[in-house]
Scaffold this active site. Sequence first.
Site, PDB file in Angstrom:
ATOM      1  CD  GLU A 101      -9.020   1.142  -0.316  1.00 60.69           C
ATOM      2  OE1 GLU A 101      -9.219   2.365  -0.271  1.00 60.69           O
ATOM      3  OE2 GLU A 101      -7.952   0.644  -0.679  1.00 60.69           O
ATOM      4  CB  ALA A 140     -13.730 -10.740   2.655  1.00 59.17           C
TER       5      ALA A 140
END
Length: 204
Positions: free
Chosen positions: A89, A9
């Site tokens: 991450e 995203a």
Amino acid sequence: MAKLYFHYATMNAGKSTMLLQASYNYRERGMTTMLFVAGHYRKGDEAGYISSRIGLESDAEMFADGDDLFARIAEHHERTTVHCIFVDEAQFLQEAQVWQLARVADRLNIPVMCYGLRTDFQGRLFSGSETLLAIADELREVRTICRCGRKATMVVRLGPDGKVARQGAQVAIGKDVYVSLCRRHWEEEMGRVAAEDLVGFAGE
Ligand SMILES: [Zn+2]
């Protein structure tokens, strides 16, 4: 067989919230999860953690360039059976590390859920995301919207002066703010659209 997943995203789409919720669902059933987060933003002695904007938080192991994630997970799995791996991450993974995670799914039969950004503020793939897009079993887009209501697929970085950064390092260490935009508004904010091309878009 276990799979390698990539949930991708833009910024502020709630990826960390999804990750923490999914991990909680495992732990609630008495299962063990291992959480990883990139160490890139953290100082030497700082412990790893994942936090979300709505207040969820969990400890996490940090990964750095050169770490062998397969070895770390296999070693842990030998002592305590691990039921799912979560990586936040994930855009910061190295190519080799994504392959190590694929091996965790293929050889240890543990599902691996990676969450991360697809592209940086200049619209270029991160190395981890590039490899995940290439080899993950399942790709899932986490949706968020632009100020105009269209799906946001891009991100701009605002510097300390509040202005959109058009150049700079891929990873900024500091208090920069990121804003998710649709591709059209991203190109406008990045100054990639000439004034005459904007004719017809006025008054939106
Ligand atoms: Zn837009």
